[in-house]
Motif scaffolding. Structure first.
Motif, short mmCIF file in Angstrom:
data_model
loop_
_atom_site.label_atom_id
_atom_site.label_comp_id
_atom_site.label_asym_id
_atom_site.label_seq_id
_atom_site.Cartn_x
_atom_site.Cartn_y
_atom_site.Cartn_z
N CYS A 180 83.90 63.72 46.77
CA CYS A 180 83.54 64.92 47.54
C CYS A 180 84.55 66.04 47.28
CB CYS A 180 83.49 64.60 49.03
SG CYS A 180 82.14 63.50 49.48
N CYS A 204 81.29 65.39 53.53
CA CYS A 204 79.95 64.80 53.69
C CYS A 204 79.76 64.19 55.08
CB CYS A 204 79.69 63.76 52.60
SG CYS A 204 80.71 62.28 52.76
N HIS A 249 86.48 61.84 50.61
CA HIS A 249 86.14 61.00 49.47
C HIS A 249 86.66 61.72 48.22
CE1 HIS A 249 82.76 59.67 52.22
NE2 HIS A 249 83.31 58.52 51.88
N CYS A 268 84.91 61.68 56.19
CA CYS A 268 85.13 62.68 55.15
C CYS A 268 84.77 64.06 55.69
CB CYS A 268 84.28 62.34 53.92
SG CYS A 268 84.21 63.62 52.67
ZN LIG Z 1 82.53 62.53 51.46
#
Ligand SMILES: [Zn+2]
Ligand SMILES: [Zn+2]
Ligand SMILES: [Zn+2]
Length: 231
Positions: free
Chosen positions: A86, A62, A83, A59
């Motif tokens: 996210c 993150c 994600h 991702c």
């Molecule tokens: Zn993420």
């Protein structure tokens, strides 16, 4: 269709396989957990060695792996995976210069129309044009006049709309005992006023008034007959 994959070795010695489109992206080795930039493809093959481990996508927000069953969001502009959570938390893409950065942000330039802003068409003096006041036509004696005058100061058209519809409503009640006469007058007034109105898109009050008047005439006739025959 099988997308072309290429293989490379992780520092831990594991043989990794990645799809061609992932070259240059962040990837994660499922063997040692290291996060690294996936190298440019060497030899492409649709049949990677059976012992090659698929590299995990990372991702961009993150920096942790996106598992196979994680809800994911692909940026529609730069195609980077995130994600889904996210993406929402970050209000969009995290790639520098991407058009989707802050795409979920409600900016100050998105205006929510305030109730104080004038209604469409209310700037044009649409009514009265017929030179006939619905006030006189139906003998309107309601107590709503002061507030209607207040509204007249703010927006003349709006005040007329209220008076107009109010007069039609009162006409319905008066019509109950007078064979629909007052409603016939307010209905006619609505037709004439609308015919002379410049802003034809502002037809709501005229339609409401006409509908009320039609109801007043029909029920006024029937109820008046019943009432005057009974007494
Ligand atoms: Zn993420
Ligand atoms: Zn490794
Ligand atoms: Zn993007």
């Amino acid at each position: 269709m099988v997308s072309k994959q290429f293989q490379f070795s992780c520092a831990c010695g594991a043989l990794l396989a990645a799809e061609r489109r992932l070259a240059g992206r962040q990837g994660k080795c499922q063997g040692c957990g290291a996060v690294f930039e996936i190298p440019q493809p060497g030899v492409l093959s649709t049949a990677p060695r059976a012992d090659a481990i698929a590299v995990q996508e990372v991702c961009g927000i993150c920096q942790t792996a996106i598992a196979e069953d994680d809800p994911r969001t692909l940026c529609q502009a730069c195609d980077l995976p995130y994600h889904a959570e996210c993406w929402v938390e970050n209000l969009g893409c995290a790639a520098y210069g991407c058009s989707q950065v802050n795409v979920l942000k409600v900016g100050p330039d998105i205006r929510i129309p305030s109730p104080a802003s004038p209604l469409p068409g209310s700037r044009q003096p649409g009514f009265p044009q017929a030179g006939q006041s619905p006030l006189g036509a139906s003998g309107y004696q309601g107590g709503a006049l002061p507030s209607a005058v207040d509204r007249a100061a703010a927006s003349p058209t709006l005040a007329w709309d209220y008076l107009w519809m109010g007069a039609s409503a009162v006409g319905v009640f008066l019509s109950i005992l007078s064979y629909g006469g007052p409603s016939a007058v307010t209905g006619l007034a609505a037709l004439v006023a609308y015919a002379f109105q410049q802003d034809k898109s502002h037809w709501g009050p005229a339609a409401t008034s006409l509908l009320l008047s039609a109801v007043g005439v029909v029920f006024g006739l029937r109820l008046s007959l019943l009432f005057w025959q009974a007494t």
